[in-house]
Every structure is written in structure tokens, then in C-alpha cells.
Design a protein around this motif. Structure first.
Motif, PDB file in Angstrom:
ATOM      1  N   THR A  30       9.294 -50.386  -9.760  1.00  0.00           N
ATOM      2  CA  THR A  30      10.639 -50.860  -9.409  1.00  0.00           C
ATOM      3  C   THR A  30      10.551 -52.103  -8.526  1.00  0.00           C
ATOM      4  OG1 THR A  30      11.494 -48.607  -9.537  1.00  0.00           O
ATOM      5  CG2 THR A  30      12.831 -50.205  -8.341  1.00  0.00           C
ATOM      6  N   ALA A  33       9.518 -55.081 -10.609  1.00  0.00           N
ATOM      7  CA  ALA A  33      10.636 -55.570 -11.429  1.00  0.00           C
ATOM      8  C   ALA A  33      11.612 -56.374 -10.573  1.00  0.00           C
ATOM      9  CB  ALA A  33      11.346 -54.402 -12.096  1.00  0.00           C
ATOM     10  N   ALA A  34      11.916 -55.881  -9.364  1.00  0.00           N
ATOM     11  CA  ALA A  34      12.825 -56.599  -8.471  1.00  0.00           C
ATOM     12  C   ALA A  34      12.232 -57.944  -8.066  1.00  0.00           C
ATOM     13  CB  ALA A  34      13.122 -55.751  -7.235  1.00  0.00           C
ATOM     14  N   THR A  35      10.937 -57.958  -7.777  1.00  0.00           N
ATOM     15  CA  THR A  35      10.262 -59.206  -7.411  1.00  0.00           C
ATOM     16  C   THR A  35      10.313 -60.205  -8.561  1.00  0.00           C
ATOM     17  OG1 THR A  35       8.784 -57.991  -5.932  1.00  0.00           O
ATOM     18  CG2 THR A  35       8.088 -60.186  -6.594  1.00  0.00           C
ATOM     19  N   SER A  36      10.136 -59.725  -9.766  1.00  0.00           N
ATOM     20  CA  SER A  36      10.207 -60.590 -10.938  1.00  0.00           C
ATOM     21  C   SER A  36      11.609 -61.173 -11.102  1.00  0.00           C
ATOM     22  CB  SER A  36       9.812 -59.807 -12.181  1.00  0.00           C
ATOM     23  OG  SER A  36       9.986 -60.592 -13.330  1.00  0.00           O
ATOM     24  N   SER A  37      12.631 -60.346 -10.894  1.00  0.00           N
ATOM     25  CA  SER A  37      14.022 -60.820 -11.002  1.00  0.00           C
ATOM     26  C   SER A  37      14.311 -61.892  -9.961  1.00  0.00           C
ATOM     27  CB  SER A  37      14.998 -59.660 -10.828  1.00  0.00           C
ATOM     28  OG  SER A  37      14.865 -58.743 -11.882  1.00  0.00           O
ATOM     29  N   VAL A  38      13.850 -61.661  -8.734  1.00  0.00           N
ATOM     30  CA  VAL A  38      14.070 -62.640  -7.663  1.00  0.00           C
ATOM     31  C   VAL A  38      13.352 -63.948  -7.999  1.00  0.00           C
ATOM     32  CG1 VAL A  38      13.547 -63.160  -5.243  1.00  0.00           C
ATOM     33  CG2 VAL A  38      14.528 -60.958  -5.855  1.00  0.00           C
ATOM     34  N   THR A  40      12.633 -65.129 -10.949  1.00  0.00           N
ATOM     35  CA  THR A  40      13.371 -65.785 -12.030  1.00  0.00           C
ATOM     36  C   THR A  40      14.618 -66.483 -11.489  1.00  0.00           C
ATOM     37  OG1 THR A  40      12.592 -64.135 -13.610  1.00  0.00           O
ATOM     38  CG2 THR A  40      14.529 -65.406 -14.243  1.00  0.00           C
ATOM     39  N   ALA A  41      15.354 -65.783 -10.631  1.00  0.00           N
ATOM     40  CA  ALA A  41      16.568 -66.366 -10.050  1.00  0.00           C
ATOM     41  C   ALA A  41      16.238 -67.591  -9.195  1.00  0.00           C
ATOM     42  CB  ALA A  41      17.301 -65.327  -9.216  1.00  0.00           C
TER      43      ALA A  41
END
Length: 116
Positions: A30, A33-38, A40-41
Motif C-alpha cells: 500500500t 502504491a501511494a509513493t508511486s501515485s505521489v 506520478t502527480a
């Protein structure tokens, strides 16, 4: 029977350990995944900011602001000149003298001497 009971308890303990490890792995996934989303943003925000920097020309904006300040100063001067002209046009000395005469006449009628 006692050996089976000991084995079952040992297996239960191992299962509890396995459950804890699985929960830890789940938390790590989890977090990843959150680190990847950040990431990307942040990449998208960076490219947007780069686009804005390209679109905005600081030298032109500075020149536009200087031109605005110059035109604003001209407008203020023109407005002040117009206000002075209007005040002078409406400032009628005859009307002022007539008003003073009227005040003096009223004061004389009621017996007030302003000279004293």
C-alpha cells in the motif's frame, strides 16, 4: 493426544506469525502504491509548471507592468487637471460675494456685528 495438542498450538502460533507478516507485506505494498501515485502527480505538476514557465515571458510581463504604471500616472494627472478645471469653472466669485452680502444682510437685520 498431548503431542497433537502441542503441534496444533505450535501451528496456531506459526499461523499468527504468518498473518502478521502478511499484514506487514500488505502495508508495504500500500505504501509503495501511494509513493508511486505521489511520484506520478509530482511529475505531472512539474511538467505543468515547466509549460507555464515557457508560456510566461517575465521580461514582457515586466514591460507591461511598467507601461501600466506609466499610463496610470498619466491618467491620475489628467484626472487631477480635470478636477481642478471643473472646480475653477464652478467656483464663481460673484456667487461667493453674493452669499457674503446675504449673510451680512441677515446679520445686520438681527443686530449682530461681526466686526467687533
Amino acid at each position: 493426544l498431548a503431542k497433537s495438542l502441542v503441534r496444533v498450538r505450535a501451528q496456531i502460533t506459526k499461523l499468527h506469525g504468518s498473518v502478521a507478516q502478511l499484514k506487514g507485506v500488505s502495508t508495504q505494498i500500500t505504501t509503495a502504491a501511494a509513493t508511486s501515485s505521489v511520484a506520478t502527480a509530482m511529475g505531472q505538476a512539474s511538467s505543468t509548471m515547466a509549460g507555464m514557465n515557457t508560456a510566461m515571458n517575465p521580461a514582457k510581463i515586466n514591460a507591461d507592468m511598467a507601461q501600466f504604471a506609466k499610463e496610470n500616472a498619466k491618467m491620475e494627472m489628467t484626472s487631477e487637471i480635470m478636477n481642478d478645471a471643473i472646480d475653477n469653472a464652478l467656483d464663481d466669485e460673484d456667487a461667493e460675494e453674493e452669499g457674503e452680502n446675504l449673510v451680512n444682510q441677515v446679520l445686520d437685520e438681527i443686530g449682530v456685528d461681526m466686526a467687533a
